[in-house]
Write a protein that holds these residues in place. Structure first.
Motif, PDB file in Angstrom:
ATOM      1  N   ALA A 278      56.931  26.296  16.929  1.00  0.00           N
ATOM      2  CA  ALA A 278      57.098  25.183  15.991  1.00  0.00           C
ATOM      3  C   ALA A 278      56.524  23.895  16.546  1.00  0.00           C
ATOM      4  N   SER A 279      56.489  23.782  17.877  1.00  0.00           N
ATOM      5  CA  SER A 279      56.030  22.555  18.534  1.00  0.00           C
ATOM      6  C   SER A 279      54.547  22.590  18.895  1.00  0.00           C
ATOM      7  N   GLY A 280      53.814  23.585  18.358  1.00  0.00           N
ATOM      8  CA  GLY A 280      52.414  23.770  18.716  1.00  0.00           C
ATOM      9  C   GLY A 280      52.293  24.946  19.658  1.00  0.00           C
ATOM     10  N   GLY A 281      51.075  25.286  20.022  1.00  0.00           N
ATOM     11  CA  GLY A 281      50.929  26.418  20.920  1.00  0.00           C
ATOM     12  C   GLY A 281      49.483  26.707  21.238  1.00  0.00           C
ATOM     13  N   VAL A 282      49.284  27.720  22.072  1.00  0.00           N
ATOM     14  CA  VAL A 282      47.949  28.144  22.469  1.00  0.00           C
ATOM     15  C   VAL A 282      47.719  29.561  21.973  1.00  0.00           C
ATOM     16  N   ASP A 283      46.478  29.960  21.932  1.00  0.00           N
ATOM     17  CA  ASP A 283      46.126  31.280  21.442  1.00  0.00           C
ATOM     18  C   ASP A 283      46.809  32.369  22.261  1.00  0.00           C
ATOM     19  N   ALA A 284      47.184  33.451  21.590  1.00  0.00           N
ATOM     20  CA  ALA A 284      47.900  34.551  22.243  1.00  0.00           C
ATOM     21  C   ALA A 284      47.071  35.270  23.294  1.00  0.00           C
ATOM     22  N   ILE A 285      45.780  34.963  23.376  1.00  0.00           N
ATOM     23  CA  ILE A 285      44.922  35.625  24.359  1.00  0.00           C
ATOM     24  C   ILE A 285      45.409  35.370  25.786  1.00  0.00           C
ATOM     25  N   THR A 286      46.149  34.281  26.001  1.00  0.00           N
ATOM     26  CA  THR A 286      46.627  33.967  27.342  1.00  0.00           C
ATOM     27  C   THR A 286      47.802  34.847  27.764  1.00  0.00           C
ATOM     28  N   GLY A 287      48.557  35.383  26.801  1.00  0.00           N
ATOM     29  CA  GLY A 287      49.741  36.157  27.132  1.00  0.00           C
ATOM     30  C   GLY A 287      50.871  35.314  27.710  1.00  0.00           C
ATOM     31  N   GLU A 288      50.782  33.985  27.559  1.00  0.00           N
ATOM     32  CA  GLU A 288      51.745  33.086  28.182  1.00  0.00           C
ATOM     33  C   GLU A 288      52.702  32.449  27.184  1.00  0.00           C
ATOM     34  N   GLY A 289      52.721  32.944  25.945  1.00  0.00           N
ATOM     35  CA  GLY A 289      53.543  32.319  24.916  1.00  0.00           C
ATOM     36  C   GLY A 289      55.022  32.304  25.244  1.00  0.00           C
ATOM     37  N   LEU A 290      55.565  33.437  25.699  1.00  0.00           N
ATOM     38  CA  LEU A 290      56.986  33.497  26.012  1.00  0.00           C
ATOM     39  C   LEU A 290      57.342  32.624  27.207  1.00  0.00           C
ATOM     40  N   CYS A 291      56.497  32.666  28.231  1.00  0.00           N
ATOM     41  CA  CYS A 291      56.750  31.832  29.411  1.00  0.00           C
ATOM     42  C   CYS A 291      56.797  30.362  29.023  1.00  0.00           C
ATOM     43  N   LEU A 292      55.830  29.920  28.252  1.00  0.00           N
ATOM     44  CA  LEU A 292      55.772  28.522  27.817  1.00  0.00           C
ATOM     45  C   LEU A 292      57.023  28.169  27.021  1.00  0.00           C
ATOM     46  N   THR A 293      57.442  29.075  26.150  1.00  0.00           N
ATOM     47  CA  THR A 293      58.644  28.853  25.344  1.00  0.00           C
ATOM     48  C   THR A 293      59.880  28.675  26.221  1.00  0.00           C
ATOM     49  N   PHE A 294      60.049  29.555  27.210  1.00  0.00           N
ATOM     50  CA  PHE A 294      61.225  29.474  28.076  1.00  0.00           C
ATOM     51  C   PHE A 294      61.210  28.194  28.915  1.00  0.00           C
ATOM     52  N   GLN A 295      60.031  27.801  29.370  1.00  0.00           N
ATOM     53  CA  GLN A 295      59.934  26.567  30.151  1.00  0.00           C
ATOM     54  C   GLN A 295      60.255  25.346  29.293  1.00  0.00           C
ATOM     55  N   GLN A 296      59.747  25.337  28.056  1.00  0.00           N
ATOM     56  CA  GLN A 296      60.062  24.244  27.140  1.00  0.00           C
ATOM     57  C   GLN A 296      61.559  24.179  26.866  1.00  0.00           C
ATOM     58  N   ALA A 297      62.179  25.355  26.647  1.00  0.00           N
ATOM     59  CA  ALA A 297      63.601  25.405  26.332  1.00  0.00           C
ATOM     60  C   ALA A 297      64.444  24.849  27.472  1.00  0.00           C
ATOM     61  N   ALA A 298      64.106  25.222  28.711  1.00  0.00           N
ATOM     62  CA  ALA A 298      64.857  24.722  29.867  1.00  0.00           C
ATOM     63  C   ALA A 298      64.745  23.201  29.967  1.00  0.00           C
ATOM     64  N   LEU A 299      63.535  22.691  29.764  1.00  0.00           N
ATOM     65  CA  LEU A 299      63.328  21.246  29.800  1.00  0.00           C
ATOM     66  C   LEU A 299      64.093  20.565  28.669  1.00  0.00           C
ATOM     67  N   LEU A 300      64.025  21.150  27.472  1.00  0.00           N
ATOM     68  CA  LEU A 300      64.685  20.538  26.325  1.00  0.00           C
ATOM     69  C   LEU A 300      66.203  20.506  26.509  1.00  0.00           C
ATOM     70  N   GLY A 301      66.774  21.570  27.048  1.00  0.00           N
ATOM     71  CA  GLY A 301      68.205  21.574  27.297  1.00  0.00           C
ATOM     72  C   GLY A 301      68.624  20.423  28.188  1.00  0.00           C
ATOM     73  N   ASP A 302      67.843  20.162  29.229  1.00  0.00           N
ATOM     74  CA  ASP A 302      68.124  19.064  30.152  1.00  0.00           C
ATOM     75  C   ASP A 302      67.999  17.719  29.439  1.00  0.00           C
ATOM     76  N   CYS A 303      66.957  17.583  28.606  1.00  0.00           N
ATOM     77  CA  CYS A 303      66.720  16.306  27.923  1.00  0.00           C
ATOM     78  C   CYS A 303      67.733  16.059  26.811  1.00  0.00           C
ATOM     79  N   LEU A 304      68.209  17.112  26.151  1.00  0.00           N
ATOM     80  CA  LEU A 304      69.266  16.943  25.155  1.00  0.00           C
ATOM     81  C   LEU A 304      70.546  16.454  25.823  1.00  0.00           C
ATOM     82  N   ALA A 305      70.828  16.993  27.005  1.00  0.00           N
ATOM     83  CA  ALA A 305      72.034  16.591  27.726  1.00  0.00           C
ATOM     84  C   ALA A 305      71.974  15.122  28.150  1.00  0.00           C
ATOM     85  N   SER A 306      70.782  14.660  28.529  1.00  0.00           N
ATOM     86  CA  SER A 306      70.634  13.265  28.968  1.00  0.00           C
ATOM     87  C   SER A 306      70.321  12.325  27.815  1.00  0.00           C
ATOM     88  N   GLY A 307      70.003  12.900  26.650  1.00  0.00           N
ATOM     89  CA  GLY A 307      69.672  12.081  25.487  1.00  0.00           C
ATOM     90  C   GLY A 307      68.296  11.457  25.551  1.00  0.00           C
TER      91      GLY A 307
END
Length: 384
Positions: A278-307
């Protein structure tokens, strides 16, 4: 139905795929109350290559999620195959896994339930509200609303975050080069290698990922709507691969999806923020879609907690930089067969070059290492 959940809630997540579940889990790890809503029935499937690279495995572990033993199949590296030339390299650190998307989703669901995340399935989110979001017309008050509803995100449109740098129009107006088509099917056959294979053809690329001791996932990606290849047609370009698969029992039906490159100007507005496709992305040729998603989620959880969603915006740009670079490089190889063959010859004769590229791909090695490897590869291409 929404009244059975905390109201108000700290974080309201729209979308129950890996992006939504990972964000919900990350937020709960900071003690935030979370409600997650999706219109589907779990486990949710989605056509993808089903490979989880070592950096993706590490990102998943950092969320506290471990794949149950026996539900994933390890592979040790990547092999490129193009017109009879093969090049392969092992990951510099860690192990990758092939895992059925539904099995990954089940593992994440189990962990989300253990984290006391309130999940509502087969429910329709009908819009945003100044105080939260609407579920079947009923207001759920929330401090933060997370759009994790995929490539065609309604949340992105509701929050007016759909302007992106590649094009100012909607998905159907994206330039052809940014929109590609993928199809996936499983074959009941024992993996023939300890590598994930990427086969390069004239009109498409085919990924083969081992997902169990007796099954492989085969995913095809093609570029032009005029060559919207299905698997049976695409495999005609790869006689050796087709021969391996022709007598294998089909373990799933063929499913299709789109993949595109899109970079948004902003990934949040007010209390609403986007994650995953939903936040944009890169072509699936990299095979890194899930990794990028999990990294974004971890960062977002931290930023939601700090506001601090401004920090998420900045970190989001940083996280997508390397996958975006790899996507551009690999798509360039896909479009220019002559250069690809010269590159493959270098990779085959100089395995260290391919190993260096793979290290950069999975986020290992220093910037100096990557620059040095790039210079060496360029020199070898000049001599090829």
């Amino acid at each position: 139905m929404a009244s059975s959940f905390p109201n108000p809630v700290d974080v309201f997540v729209i979308g129950g795929g890996p992006a939504g579940l990972a964000t919900a889990i990350a937020a709960r790890r900071h003690g935030l109350s979370v409600v997650l809503v999706d219109g589907a029935v779990p486990p949710i499937d989605k056509p993808c290559g089903e490979g989880l690279m070592p950096d993706g495995v590490e990102a998943l572990h950092q969320l506290g999620i471990t794949i149950p033993e026996g539900e994933a199949y390890p592979f040790r590296g990547i092999r490129f195959v193009s017109d009879g030339i093969k090049a392969e390299a092992e990951f510099p650190r860690g192990t990758a896994y092939g895992i059925r998307r539904t099995d990954l989703h089940r593992a994440m669901l189990d962990h989300a339930a253990a984290c006391d995340i309130h999940m509502l399935w087969q429910a329709a989110v009908t819009g945003l509200h100044p105080e939260g979001a609407l579920v079947a017309g009923e207001l759920v008050r929330a401090r933060w609303v997370v759009g994790a509803d995929g490539t065609s995100s309604r949340v992105r449109n509701w929050a007016k975050l759909n302007q992106h740098k590649l094009d100012q129009h909607k998905l159907d107006a994206l330039p052809e080069k940014n929109l590609r088509f993928a199809f996936r099917r499983h074959y009941r056959v024992a993996p023939w290698t300890g590598f994930m294979e990427l086969h390069w053809g004239r009109h498409c690329q085919v990924y083969v990922t081992p997902v169990s001791r007796e099954e492989v996932c085969v995913a095809l990606i093609s570029s032009s709507p005029k060559v919207r290849l299905r698997l049976d047609d695409g495999l005609e370009e790869f006689p050796e691969l087709r021969a391996r698969l022709q007598n294998a029992e089909l373990a799933s039906s063929e499913r299709g999806a789109i993949t595109l490159t899109r970079k948004l100007r902003r990934v949040y507005r007010g209390r609403t923020v986007l994650v995953g496709d939903a936040s944009g992305g890169v072509d699936a040729i990299t095979g890194e879609g899930l990794c990028l998603t999990f990294q974004q989620a971890a960062l977002l959880g931290d930023c939601l907690a700090s506001g601090d969603l401004a920090r998420y915006q900045k970190g989001h740009r940083t996280l997508i930089r390397r996958p975006a670079l790899m996507s551009r490089m690999m798509l360039f190889m896909a479009r220019h067969s002559h250069l690809r063959q010269r590159t493959m010859q270098v990779f085959q004769s100089s395995p260290r070059s391919f190993a260096g590229m793979l290290a950069m791909h999975v986020g290992e090695g220093s910037a100096r290492d990557h620059i040095s490897n790039g210079i060496a590869l360029g020199w070898e291409l000049l001599k090829a």
